[in-house]
Design an enzyme around this catalytic site. Structure first.
Site, PDB file in Angstrom:
ATOM      1  N   SER A  10      24.449 -35.431 -18.743  1.00  0.00           N
ATOM      2  CA  SER A  10      24.067 -36.368 -19.802  1.00  0.00           C
ATOM      3  C   SER A  10      25.223 -37.294 -20.182  1.00  0.00           C
ATOM      4  O   SER A  10      25.010 -38.310 -20.845  1.00  0.00           O
ATOM      5  CB  SER A  10      23.596 -35.596 -21.044  1.00  0.00           C
ATOM      6  OG  SER A  10      24.518 -34.589 -21.371  1.00  0.00           O
ATOM      7  N   TYR A 155      39.392 -20.993 -21.554  1.00  0.00           N
ATOM      8  CA  TYR A 155      38.983 -22.101 -20.685  1.00  0.00           C
ATOM      9  C   TYR A 155      39.714 -22.009 -19.337  1.00  0.00           C
ATOM     10  O   TYR A 155      39.094 -22.107 -18.264  1.00  0.00           O
ATOM     11  CB  TYR A 155      39.288 -23.431 -21.370  1.00  0.00           C
ATOM     12  CG  TYR A 155      38.910 -24.648 -20.551  1.00  0.00           C
ATOM     13  CD1 TYR A 155      37.593 -25.088 -20.489  1.00  0.00           C
ATOM     14  CD2 TYR A 155      39.879 -25.353 -19.831  1.00  0.00           C
ATOM     15  CE1 TYR A 155      37.246 -26.204 -19.730  1.00  0.00           C
ATOM     16  CE2 TYR A 155      39.543 -26.462 -19.075  1.00  0.00           C
ATOM     17  CZ  TYR A 155      38.225 -26.888 -19.027  1.00  0.00           C
ATOM     18  OH  TYR A 155      37.885 -27.997 -18.279  1.00  0.00           O
ATOM     19  N   ALA A 157      41.044 -19.390 -17.982  1.00  0.00           N
ATOM     20  CA  ALA A 157      40.552 -18.209 -17.253  1.00  0.00           C
ATOM     21  C   ALA A 157      39.205 -18.509 -16.597  1.00  0.00           C
ATOM     22  O   ALA A 157      38.951 -18.115 -15.455  1.00  0.00           O
ATOM     23  CB  ALA A 157      40.426 -17.026 -18.210  1.00  0.00           C
TER      24      ALA A 157
HETATM   25  P1  NAP Z   1      31.737 -33.552 -21.526  1.00  0.00           P
HETATM   26  O1  NAP Z   1      31.909 -35.021 -21.579  1.00  0.00           O
HETATM   27  O2  NAP Z   1      32.003 -32.727 -22.727  1.00  0.00           O
HETATM   28  O3  NAP Z   1      30.260 -33.234 -20.965  1.00  0.00           O
HETATM   29  C1  NAP Z   1      29.854 -31.905 -20.818  1.00  0.00           C
HETATM   30  C2  NAP Z   1      28.478 -31.886 -20.190  1.00  0.00           C
HETATM   31  O4  NAP Z   1      28.097 -30.506 -19.989  1.00  0.00           O
HETATM   32  C3  NAP Z   1      27.399 -32.502 -21.075  1.00  0.00           C
HETATM   33  O5  NAP Z   1      26.440 -33.128 -20.239  1.00  0.00           O
HETATM   34  C4  NAP Z   1      26.791 -31.281 -21.763  1.00  0.00           C
HETATM   35  O6  NAP Z   1      25.438 -31.468 -22.169  1.00  0.00           O
HETATM   36  C5  NAP Z   1      26.842 -30.288 -20.626  1.00  0.00           C
HETATM   37  N1  NAP Z   1      26.775 -28.891 -21.073  1.00  0.00           N
HETATM   38  C6  NAP Z   1      27.626 -28.227 -21.885  1.00  0.00           C
HETATM   39  N2  NAP Z   1      27.228 -26.961 -22.040  1.00  0.00           N
HETATM   40  C7  NAP Z   1      26.098 -26.823 -21.307  1.00  0.00           C
HETATM   41  C8  NAP Z   1      25.218 -25.754 -21.062  1.00  0.00           C
HETATM   42  N3  NAP Z   1      25.413 -24.546 -21.606  1.00  0.00           N
HETATM   43  N4  NAP Z   1      24.140 -25.953 -20.252  1.00  0.00           N
HETATM   44  C9  NAP Z   1      23.932 -27.179 -19.686  1.00  0.00           C
HETATM   45  N5  NAP Z   1      24.739 -28.237 -19.884  1.00  0.00           N
HETATM   46  C10 NAP Z   1      25.798 -28.048 -20.701  1.00  0.00           C
HETATM   47  O7  NAP Z   1      32.693 -32.914 -20.400  1.00  0.00           O
HETATM   48  P2  NAP Z   1      33.392 -33.555 -19.114  1.00  0.00           P
HETATM   49  O8  NAP Z   1      34.761 -33.923 -19.479  1.00  0.00           O
HETATM   50  O9  NAP Z   1      32.502 -34.541 -18.478  1.00  0.00           O
HETATM   51  O10 NAP Z   1      33.503 -32.243 -18.214  1.00  0.00           O
HETATM   52  C11 NAP Z   1      32.611 -31.962 -17.148  1.00  0.00           C
HETATM   53  C12 NAP Z   1      33.202 -30.780 -16.368  1.00  0.00           C
HETATM   54  O11 NAP Z   1      34.510 -31.120 -15.895  1.00  0.00           O
HETATM   55  C13 NAP Z   1      33.378 -29.522 -17.213  1.00  0.00           C
HETATM   56  O12 NAP Z   1      33.102 -28.386 -16.433  1.00  0.00           O
HETATM   57  C14 NAP Z   1      34.848 -29.559 -17.580  1.00  0.00           C
HETATM   58  O13 NAP Z   1      35.348 -28.284 -17.869  1.00  0.00           O
HETATM   59  C15 NAP Z   1      35.435 -30.138 -16.308  1.00  0.00           C
HETATM   60  N6  NAP Z   1      36.754 -30.756 -16.489  1.00  0.00           N
HETATM   61  C16 NAP Z   1      36.931 -31.807 -17.328  1.00  0.00           C
HETATM   62  C17 NAP Z   1      38.199 -32.364 -17.454  1.00  0.00           C
HETATM   63  C18 NAP Z   1      38.482 -33.533 -18.355  1.00  0.00           C
HETATM   64  O14 NAP Z   1      39.676 -33.893 -18.489  1.00  0.00           O
HETATM   65  N7  NAP Z   1      37.482 -34.165 -18.956  1.00  0.00           N
HETATM   66  C19 NAP Z   1      39.283 -31.820 -16.743  1.00  0.00           C
HETATM   67  C20 NAP Z   1      39.054 -30.747 -15.903  1.00  0.00           C
HETATM   68  C21 NAP Z   1      37.790 -30.223 -15.762  1.00  0.00           C
HETATM   69  P3  NAP Z   1      25.090 -32.079 -23.661  1.00  0.00           P
HETATM   70  O15 NAP Z   1      25.417 -33.539 -23.589  1.00  0.00           O
HETATM   71  O16 NAP Z   1      23.629 -31.820 -23.815  1.00  0.00           O
HETATM   72  O17 NAP Z   1      25.945 -31.324 -24.622  1.00  0.00           O
END
Ligand code: NAP
Length: 245
Positions: A10, A155, A157
């Site tokens: 999303s 996180y 872990a």
């Molecule tokens: P984000 O902007 O916070 O988006 C998180 C997404 O995950 C949203 O679409 C959210 O849906 C969905 N979500 C959360 N919990 C969920 C659940 N229980 N079931 C289904 N969907 C769920 O995060 P992002 O930065 O894009 O991160 C995406 C991935 O990359 C994550 O795994 C994060 O740990 C990883 N990551 C991010 C970074 C960074 O710097 N941003 C770095 C390393 C790794 P809703 O919109 O409905 O809440």
């Protein structure tokens, strides 16, 4: 026609990955947990601006029943599941002394169990895929899987756990399904929007390329792994050089 599921699409990284898959010729499932409006907007944009179709499916990946329903609905919508990107994730900043065990469990439940739940439910469909590049699973880990993090031990872990899951599943599902991970560094999304300007500046100085990543940088890596027919069990580090050794 080929189809892909991107969990947590999303917004942020998942949204960019979904768009990249649609641009590359795949119909996509936009999955979310809370933000129906944003998920709908992502799907509408893909339907309008690409030649592929996007369908929205609400599911909490940490719930095995929801994960199964996500897959059943996706198969009905797409006809086949050829690629799965386990991207949904949550983060929390709390010192260990103040961290309730229930919060620790919640992060593991979404970030690790969620990937396991969706993978398990999708497995039989991925095995039937007939795409020329072969079916794939890509798990989104993090640079923190290697470095650890002082106020987000749960996180870090969870993201280290995903690397173990990736290698185990790469062995389990070979030679049919390739399983890889992407470990992003700091990417500009809602997840990293809480930094003060001073904190952001300090973090940026640790990155040799001198900038934070964009969601599209991770979409490029996921697209590479999707198409890389001789790569499995690997982690692609995408962090502007921050982890260089
Ligand atoms: P984000 O902007 O916070 O988006 C998180 C997404 O995950 C949203 O679409 C959210 O849906 C969905 N979500 C959360 N919990 C969920 C659940 N229980 N079931 C289904 N969907 C769920 O995060 P992002 O930065 O894009 O991160 C995406 C991935 O990359 C994550 O795994 C994060 O740990 C990883 N990551 C991010 C970074 C960074 O710097 N941003 C770095 C390393 C790794 P809703 O919109 O409905 O809440």
């Amino acid at each position: 026609m080929a189809g892909a599921i991107i969990t947590g699409s999303s917004r942020g990284i998942g949204r960019a990955v979904a768009r990249r898959f649609a641009d590359d010729g795949y119909d996509v499932i936009i999955n979310y947990r809370n933000n129906a409006e944003m998920a709908t907007s992502v799907a509408e944009t893909i339907d309008r601006e690409t030649s592929r179709e996007a369908r929205v499916v609400k599911a909490d990946v940490s719930d095995p029943g929801d994960a199964e329903a996500l897959i059943t609905t996706s198969v009905e919508e797409l006809g086949s599941i050829d690629h799965l990107v386990n991207n949904a994730g949550i983060d929390q900043h709390v010192y260990t002394e103040q961290l309730p065990p229930t919060d620790f469990d919640r992060i593991l439940d979404v970030n690790v169990n969620g990937a396991f739940n969706v993978t398990k439910a999708a497995l039989s469909y991925l095995r039937e895929s007939a795409v020329p590049e072969g079916p794939s699973i890509t798990n989104i880990s993090s640079i923190l899987a290697y470095t650890g993090a002082p106020i987000e031990c749960h996180y870090a872990a969870s993201k280290a756990g995903l690397l173990g899951l990736t290698k185990s599943h790469a062995r389990d599902f070979a030679p049919t399904i390739r399983v890889n991970a992407v470990a992003p560094g700091h990417i500009e999304t809602d997840m990293t929007a809480d930094r003060t300007p001073a904190e952001a500046n300090r973090e940026r100085q640790q990155i040799p390329l001198g900038r934070f990543g964009q969601p599209e940088d991770i979409a490029d890596a996921v697209a590479y792994l999707r198409d890389a027919g001789f790569v499995t069990g690997e982690t692609l580090n995408v962090n502007g050089g921050e982890l260089m050794r």
